[in-house]
Design a protein around this motif. Sequence first.
Motif, PDB file in Angstrom:
ATOM      1  N   PHE A 153       0.920  -1.238  -0.101  1.00 46.60           N
ATOM      2  CA  PHE A 153      -0.008   0.122   0.107  1.00 46.60           C
ATOM      3  C   PHE A 153       1.000   1.202  -0.042  1.00 46.60           C
ATOM      4  O   PHE A 153       0.682   2.035  -0.604  1.00 46.60           O
ATOM      5  N   ALA A 154       1.873   1.368   0.815  1.00 41.90           N
ATOM      6  CA  ALA A 154       2.804   2.337   1.115  1.00 41.90           C
ATOM      7  C   ALA A 154       3.269   2.429  -0.391  1.00 41.90           C
ATOM      8  O   ALA A 154       3.450   3.812  -0.756  1.00 41.90           O
ATOM      9  N   GLY A 155       3.822   1.694  -0.934  1.00 44.82           N
ATOM     10  CA  GLY A 155       4.367   1.801  -2.148  1.00 44.82           C
ATOM     11  C   GLY A 155       3.609   2.585  -3.432  1.00 44.82           C
ATOM     12  O   GLY A 155       3.975   3.195  -4.162  1.00 44.82           O
ATOM     13  N   SER A 156       2.184   1.827  -3.421  1.00 44.66           N
ATOM     14  CA  SER A 156       1.411   2.364  -4.557  1.00 44.66           C
ATOM     15  C   SER A 156       0.975   3.768  -4.095  1.00 44.66           C
ATOM     16  O   SER A 156       0.859   4.569  -5.201  1.00 44.66           O
ATOM     17  N   TYR A 157       1.024   4.227  -2.718  1.00 42.16           N
ATOM     18  CA  TYR A 157       0.701   5.499  -2.496  1.00 42.16           C
ATOM     19  C   TYR A 157       1.753   6.681  -2.749  1.00 42.16           C
ATOM     20  O   TYR A 157       1.307   7.561  -3.423  1.00 42.16           O
ATOM     21  N   ARG A 158       2.913   6.012  -2.648  1.00 38.09           N
ATOM     22  CA  ARG A 158       4.055   7.072  -3.033  1.00 38.09           C
ATOM     23  C   ARG A 158       4.261   7.167  -4.669  1.00 38.09           C
ATOM     24  O   ARG A 158       4.427   8.263  -5.037  1.00 38.09           O
ATOM     25  N   LYS A 159       3.868   6.073  -5.308  1.00 46.82           N
ATOM     26  CA  LYS A 159       3.998   5.948  -6.639  1.00 46.82           C
ATOM     27  C   LYS A 159       2.963   7.181  -7.322  1.00 46.82           C
ATOM     28  O   LYS A 159       2.780   7.771  -8.154  1.00 46.82           O
ATOM     29  N   ALA A 160       1.531   7.049  -6.555  1.00 47.35           N
ATOM     30  CA  ALA A 160       0.606   7.854  -7.104  1.00 47.35           C
ATOM     31  C   ALA A 160       0.517   9.314  -6.722  1.00 47.35           C
ATOM     32  O   ALA A 160       0.138  10.252  -7.400  1.00 47.35           O
ATOM     33  N   PHE A 161       1.015   9.501  -5.340  1.00 41.48           N
ATOM     34  CA  PHE A 161       0.983  11.017  -4.905  1.00 41.48           C
ATOM     35  C   PHE A 161       2.253  11.559  -4.522  1.00 41.48           C
ATOM     36  O   PHE A 161       2.195  12.562  -4.247  1.00 41.48           O
ATOM     37  N   GLY A 162       3.432  10.840  -4.667  1.00 41.80           N
ATOM     38  CA  GLY A 162       4.693  11.339  -4.358  1.00 41.80           C
ATOM     39  C   GLY A 162       4.892  11.660  -3.006  1.00 41.80           C
ATOM     40  O   GLY A 162       5.960  12.684  -3.020  1.00 41.80           O
ATOM     41  N   SER A 163       4.263  11.169  -2.190  1.00 46.18           N
ATOM     42  CA  SER A 163       4.744  11.374  -0.757  1.00 46.18           C
ATOM     43  C   SER A 163       4.332  10.236   0.107  1.00 46.18           C
ATOM     44  O   SER A 163       3.758   9.184  -0.422  1.00 46.18           O
TER      45      SER A 163
END
Length: 397
Positions: A297-307
């Motif tokens: 989840f954290a990886g997907s979040y960083r990829k989508a939102f840059g943070s």
Amino acid sequence: MQRVPAHRILTLSLLAPLSLLTLGTGAHAQTAAKLTPVKLATISPLSGSISNLGTQVRNGAQLAVNEYRAQFRTLGFDLSLVAFDDQADPATGTAAARKIAADRQVLAVVGALNSGVTIPASAALSTSHVAVVNSGSTANQVTDRGLKNVSRIVPRDDAQGPAGAAFLAGTLKARRVYVLNDKTAYGEGLAGEVEKTLKARGVKVLANEGTEEKSDFSGVIAKIKLQRPDAIYFGGVYNQVGVFLSQLRGAGVTVPVVGGDGLDSPELARVAGTGATNVYYTTVSAPLSALPAARAFAGSYRKAFGSDPQGFAAFAYDAARVALQGVLNAAKGNGGKVPSRTQVESAVRAGTYPGLLSGSVKFNAVGDRQSAKLYVMKLTGGKLSLSTSVNVQPARR
């Protein structure tokens, strides 16, 4: 939580209509045109002093929508997210709820963040039977009203408050506690539960004082210094409590300060500055390090939102998955057709939801999660760490 300002983040749902326009002609365009629009909504503060928390809610829900979109397409549904900014204001949140109720394509809502917004907004949605899955509001009244459309995946104040009080009396060995609250449904609820539990454990509660002060706490601090408490409990939100901490430590008061999940933001350390030490808070929103399933989840979040995501994003993601699975369950029970809001309302409450980041979810008769965890975080020298976790259950099973 460090993030790109909300006004610069393009809500992915706004891109969905544009993506349909770029599918081209022929079979793909015809298939897209035949899909029936279905929406999940979020209500959270996307502007104002706690917009970083509200943006986490929106983004977490957006990731769930992205993942569920393919399942909805197999049923002929075009799933999208529509995000509403409540500005952490009850009137604004209630106005958003009325707009949602008027949009028949919205079948479920994740939100709001603040209990003081969730309570009137969910009431405004109840007559239209729009299912609300809440990921952050802890006030007892959220579910005590017995609304069929409201469920939540986080513990209540009457679990969080006693957990904070037990930490004060047990771990910190405090015998004299000064209690503050921010005069909101959230802060007063927490402070009231803390006061009740402390008194039951023989701890002297020196005061339970409400304050809406945001910039000058000299009067409150003067009273605290006269009372000489072993610890302070503040039921409030990080932007207010951070200023209080800065001024409290500047006045030479070094006793522990304990609060609830309203302090759960990296912004607390920034606002408090050198005052960000010997601070503890209970949170319903686990640090991602405490959620073994959260790495992807954290990886997907960083990829989508840059943070980096925080706990509020993870729990909004879980709440959105509950809401979307509830919609799918209702659709399957409706012969694969778009379900009614009443069918979704019933399906969400009755469902069992395994495999979430925060574990399995099942609701009791009033919409509270039957078993959940609370986390106690420690902030010292501006550095945050997990102190302990506690299993909690609602009073009604």
